[in-house]
Design an enzyme around this catalytic site. Structure first.
Site, PDB file in Angstrom:
ATOM      1  N   HIS A 159       7.779  24.656  30.903  1.00  0.00           N
ATOM      2  CA  HIS A 159       8.755  25.218  31.073  1.00  0.00           C
ATOM      3  C   HIS A 159      10.052  25.562  31.533  1.00  0.00           C
ATOM      4  CE1 HIS A 159       5.166  26.707  28.960  1.00  0.00           C
ATOM      5  NE2 HIS A 159       6.010  27.755  28.643  1.00  0.00           N
ATOM      6  N   HIS A 181       6.231  34.314  18.495  1.00  0.00           N
ATOM      7  CA  HIS A 181       6.663  35.129  20.552  1.00  0.00           C
ATOM      8  C   HIS A 181       8.192  34.504  20.026  1.00  0.00           C
ATOM      9  CE1 HIS A 181       4.786  31.586  22.378  1.00  0.00           C
ATOM     10  NE2 HIS A 181       6.199  31.738  23.447  1.00  0.00           N
ATOM     11  N   HIS A 197      -0.900  31.054  25.763  1.00  0.00           N
ATOM     12  CA  HIS A 197      -0.586  30.379  27.508  1.00  0.00           C
ATOM     13  C   HIS A 197       0.222  31.466  28.077  1.00  0.00           C
ATOM     14  CE1 HIS A 197       2.855  27.296  26.312  1.00  0.00           C
ATOM     15  NE2 HIS A 197       2.848  28.462  26.933  1.00  0.00           N
ATOM     16  N   GLU A 222       6.514  26.410  19.658  1.00  0.00           N
ATOM     17  CA  GLU A 222       4.721  26.343  20.518  1.00  0.00           C
ATOM     18  C   GLU A 222       4.048  24.861  19.986  1.00  0.00           C
ATOM     19  OE1 GLU A 222       5.984  28.205  24.519  1.00  0.00           O
ATOM     20  OE2 GLU A 222       4.303  28.829  23.817  1.00  0.00           O
TER      21      GLU A 222
HETATM   22  C1  DHB Z   1       5.964  34.128  28.082  1.00  0.00           C
HETATM   23  C2  DHB Z   1       5.778  32.555  28.472  1.00  0.00           C
HETATM   24  C3  DHB Z   1       5.467  31.583  27.182  1.00  0.00           C
HETATM   25  O1  DHB Z   1       5.933  31.210  27.996  1.00  0.00           O
HETATM   26  C4  DHB Z   1       4.851  32.074  26.636  1.00  0.00           C
HETATM   27  O2  DHB Z   1       4.381  30.353  26.069  1.00  0.00           O
HETATM   28  C5  DHB Z   1       4.478  33.302  25.956  1.00  0.00           C
HETATM   29  C6  DHB Z   1       5.029  34.629  26.912  1.00  0.00           C
HETATM   30  C7  DHB Z   1       6.869  36.078  28.856  1.00  0.00           C
HETATM   31  O3  DHB Z   1       6.880  35.384  29.624  1.00  0.00           O
HETATM   32  O4  DHB Z   1       5.625  36.487  28.122  1.00  0.00           O
HETATM   33 FE    FE Z   2       5.054  29.186  26.440  1.00  0.00          FE
END
Ligand code: DHB
Ligand code: FE
Length: 284
Positions: free
Chosen positions: A59, A193, A12, A240
């Site tokens: 978030h 990530h 997302h 996540e």
């Molecule tokens: C980013 C933010 C998110 O919530 C995520 O799941 C993936 C990437 C970002 O800020 O790049």
């Molecule tokens: Fe996220």
């Protein structure tokens, strides 16, 4: 009777929403990513679900360190796209399904999972980006959406095992709702990530692919993977992915039925700082 017909899993990343909103989907950087959702958009338009039960994480938008619900169900009639610092995304409001949401809350809480009831909240990229990926830029979202927010931001966060069992309880709840409704359940976030610290930008393709393999074929065992493994292998925000186990726990095969059909599987690196994973499973 209401039925869970399919589950959808997708990252997302907020930059995906920005790329869409700013008309950049055909740029070389973004084109391969959006191409991975062409089949998904056709499939979603054909399926015409009445309701999407959308598992995502807030978030620090609707919630903050003042109030940290582990599991929060949106029982309201309408949820506005949140302002995350650059103004709200130019997307339609999210229309809820208060009656089904209230039924699910009642059933799941009686089934020993403590949910926070949320009648009013704005929804951030965690919820709106998956809707955009699956339906493009419609004037109104094509179905009702029940937002289901999971705390994966501030520890302690729920275990994968708890999430999987919650998915099973959500299935029991949906299938005990009288009206005939086609319901999909979506799990969002991930894949690997990490957004901060010395390991920012971490991507682990092998681990991600193995996660997708196991999510399809052996979700029960996958649900026993512990937080340390997610964070070490998939980065701090890779946690996540426990939300995908809620959607997977609601599928037929892990509740006495038969194996799902894999409609679509897609993996792409990079989108902003992350790997993007996507899967569609259909109950037969
Ligand atoms: C980013 C933010 C998110 O919530 C995520 O799941 C993936 C990437 C970002 O800020 O790049
Ligand atoms: Fe996220």
């Amino acid at each position: 009777m209401a039925r869970i017909t399919a589950s959808v899993y997708t990252s997302h990343v907020p930059a995906i929403g920005a790329a869409l909103d700013l008309g950049k989907t055909t740029e070389p950087y973004w084109q391969p990513l959006f191409a991975g959702y062409d089949l998904s958009k056709r499939w979603f338009a054909e399926q015409k679900p009445d309701v999407v039960f959308l598992v995502y994480n807030d978030h620090a938008t609707a919630f903050s360190l003042d109030l940290i619900p582990t599991f929060a169900i949106g029982t309201g009639a309408r949820f506005e796209p949140a302002d995350e610092g650059w103004g709200p995304r130019p997307v339609p409001p999210v229309i809820g399904h208060p009656d089904l949401a209230a039924h699910i809350a009642h059933s799941v809480i009686q089934d020993d999972f403590d949910l926070t009831i949320v009648n009013r909240m704005d929804v951030d990229h965690g919820l709106t980006v998956p809707l955009s990926l699956m339906s493009g830029q419609p004037a109104a979202w094509p179905c009702s959406v029940i937002p289901f927010a999971v705390n994966v931001v501030q520890y302690p966060v729920p275990s994968g095992r708890r999430c999987f069992m919650l998915g099973q309880a959500i299935r029991r709840a949906v299938e005990s709702y009288g009206p005939d409704l086609n319901v999909q359940i979506w799990g969002t976030g991930g894949m690997s990530h990490q957004l901060q610290g010395p390991r920012a930008g971490l991507i682990n393709r092998e681990w991600d692919q193995r996660f997708l393999d196991r999510l399809i074929a052996d979700p029960q065992a996958l649900s026993r993977v512990v937080h340390d493994d997610y964070v070490r292998e998939a980065g701090s925000e890779g946690i996540e992915l426990v939300m995908w186990l809620i959607a997977r726990g609601a599928m037929a095969d892990v509740n006495g039925g038969s194996a799902p059909r894999v409609v679509h599987r897609f993996y792409h690196v990079p989108a902003s700082n992350t790997a993007v994973g996507h899967l569609i499973l259909e109950n037969s």
